[in-house]
Design an enzyme around this catalytic site. Structure first.
Site, PDB file in Angstrom:
ATOM      1  N   GLU A   1      -6.987  -1.452  -3.430  1.00  0.00           N
ATOM      2  CA  GLU A   1      -7.342  -0.036  -3.278  1.00  0.00           C
ATOM      3  C   GLU A   1      -7.014   0.772  -4.523  1.00  0.00           C
ATOM      4  OE1 GLU A   1      -5.036   2.095  -0.307  1.00  0.00           O
ATOM      5  OE2 GLU A   1      -6.611   3.593  -0.055  1.00  0.00           O
TER       6      GLU A   1
ATOM      7  N   ASP B   1      -3.731   7.232  -3.619  1.00  0.00           N
ATOM      8  CA  ASP B   1      -3.543   6.197  -2.595  1.00  0.00           C
ATOM      9  C   ASP B   1      -3.982   4.883  -3.231  1.00  0.00           C
ATOM     10  OD1 ASP B   1      -3.449   4.700  -0.268  1.00  0.00           O
ATOM     11  OD2 ASP B   1      -5.059   5.794   0.757  1.00  0.00           O
TER      12      ASP B   1
ATOM     13  N   GLU C   1     -11.174   1.007  -0.497  1.00  0.00           N
ATOM     14  CA  GLU C   1     -10.223  -0.051  -0.174  1.00  0.00           C
ATOM     15  C   GLU C   1     -10.835  -1.205   0.612  1.00  0.00           C
ATOM     16  OE1 GLU C   1      -7.063   1.232   2.558  1.00  0.00           O
ATOM     17  OE2 GLU C   1      -7.939   3.217   2.543  1.00  0.00           O
TER      18      GLU C   1
ATOM     19  N   HIS D   1      -6.780  11.426   5.278  1.00  0.00           N
ATOM     20  CA  HIS D   1      -8.087  10.975   5.773  1.00  0.00           C
ATOM     21  C   HIS D   1      -8.893  12.211   6.128  1.00  0.00           C
ATOM     22  CE1 HIS D   1      -5.700   7.217   6.488  1.00  0.00           C
ATOM     23  NE2 HIS D   1      -6.717   6.763   5.797  1.00  0.00           N
TER      24      HIS D   1
ATOM     25  N   ASP E   1       0.863  -1.188   0.000  1.00  0.00           N
ATOM     26  CA  ASP E   1       0.000   0.000   0.000  1.00  0.00           C
ATOM     27  C   ASP E   1       0.895   1.232   0.000  1.00  0.00           C
ATOM     28  OD1 ASP E   1      -1.802   2.058   0.505  1.00  0.00           O
ATOM     29  OD2 ASP E   1      -2.945   0.921   1.986  1.00  0.00           O
TER      30      ASP E   1
ATOM     31  N   HIS F   1     -11.768   6.395   2.348  1.00  0.00           N
ATOM     32  CA  HIS F   1     -11.772   7.738   2.932  1.00  0.00           C
ATOM     33  C   HIS F   1     -11.729   8.812   1.866  1.00  0.00           C
ATOM     34  CE1 HIS F   1      -7.374   7.470   2.134  1.00  0.00           C
ATOM     35  NE2 HIS F   1      -7.578   6.198   2.429  1.00  0.00           N
TER      36      HIS F   1
HETATM   37 MN    MN Z   1      -3.641   3.003   0.973  1.00  0.00          MN
HETATM   38 MN    MN Z   2      -6.301   4.514   1.866  1.00  0.00          MN
END
Ligand code: MN
Ligand code: MN
Length: 292
Positions: free
Chosen positions: A277, A91, A185, A161, A80, A153
């Site tokens: 994600e 992200d 995600e 976030h 990630d 998020h």
């Molecule tokens: Mn992530």
């Molecule tokens: Mn994330």
């Protein structure tokens, strides 16, 4: 929102993803993988939005290697990472089976399918509860559970976030996406679907600016403010700059309430967790999967 920077950050994330994937093999050191990804992001003109998370098996998230980490890649590995350009974030994550395990492969398929099913119904008018329901049902259809207390998020400039959660279960929310930047995600597990705070990891974030007594702590705090602001950072990044004495200073800053020290999120029964994600730019007209 700066659409152009959002799109470029996403393109860098995609490129890094295809570049690193074939290099991730059982037995390669996690430190090597994390640094390769972080260096590649910089080489392509971005910055790491947070330390690369390399979480194995029951670790769902928030594990990044320490400066002298000897852990080798194995098991079900979640990769990630985030790319940031002037605060605009991409992200994304993917999971890899390094054991040739049927369960690992099925778990990976479950979180990937959940993400693609979610993408199919995503628009500015989609309700959060509807999206969570699609994720939950898709994962359950594969015979697993979604992790209910981890979620996607919203993101804003320099804010990973940003306040809105994107559920991985049907939480009945009728609020809709409107316009914005979101990470979706899904996490799939053969456990109960709950993670808790495990051991302390190697990721920190500035929580509250206030005075600290130690000279080294003050220098580190200035460095953190200049380089990361309120974005998460790795202890190894600080060690690289200040040497290994920085570790004690980081703990001191944590004890003084200035830094938050992330725990490794761990499946409560020690069962396996997979993750997929992507980042989505949602507008009235269209939805762009920036990290595809
Ligand atoms: Mn992530
Ligand atoms: Mn994330």
């Amino acid at each position: 929102m700066d659409t152009e920077k959002i799109v470029v950050a996403g393109q860098i994330a995609s490129e890094v993803k295809s570049w690193i994937r074939p290099q991730i093999k059982k037995g390669v050191s996690l430190l090597e993988i994390a640094e390769a990804i972080e260096n590649k992001i910089c080489e392509l003109g971005g910055n790491p939005a947070f330390p690369v998370n390399l979480s194995i098996n029951e670790y769902a998230a928030h594990y990044t290697p320490s400066q002298d980490d000897e852990t080798l890649a194995h098991g079900l590995l979640k990769v990630d990472f985030g790319v940031e350009i002037e605060g605009w974030i991409a992200d994304n994550s993917f999971s890899v089976d390094l054991e040739n395990s049927r369960t690992n492969k099925d778990l990976i398929k479950a979180s990937q399918d959940a993400l693609s099913e979610a993408e199919k119904i995503l628009s500015a008018e989609t309700a959060f509860g509807e999206l969570g329901k699609v994720i939950e049902y898709t994962i359950k259809r594969h015979g697993f559970n979604p992790v209910a207390n981890l979620s996607g998020h919203s993101m804003e400039q320099y804010d990973l976030h940003a306040g809105i959660t994107v559920p991985n279960v049907d939480n009945k929310s009728e609020n809709v996406f409107y316009e914005g930047l979101y990470a979706i995600e899904p996490f799939a597990t053969d456990g109960t679907g709950i993670v808790h705070d495990g051991k302390k990891g190697n990721i920190f974030v500035l929580k509250k600016e206030k005075n600290t007594r130690l000279q080294l702590g003050r220098e580190i705090l200035e460095f953190i403010k200049d380089n990361y602001g309120f974005m998460p950072f790795a202890s190894r990044w600080i060690v690289k700059e200040f040497g290994s004495r920085a570790i004690l200073a980081l703990n001191q800053l944590e004890n003084e309430g200035i830094l938050h020290h992330y725990a490794v999120l761990t499946e409560e029964k020690g069962k396996l967790v997979s993750q997929a994600e992507n980042t989505f730019l949602v507008t009235r007209e269209e939805v762009i999967n920036t990290t595809k």
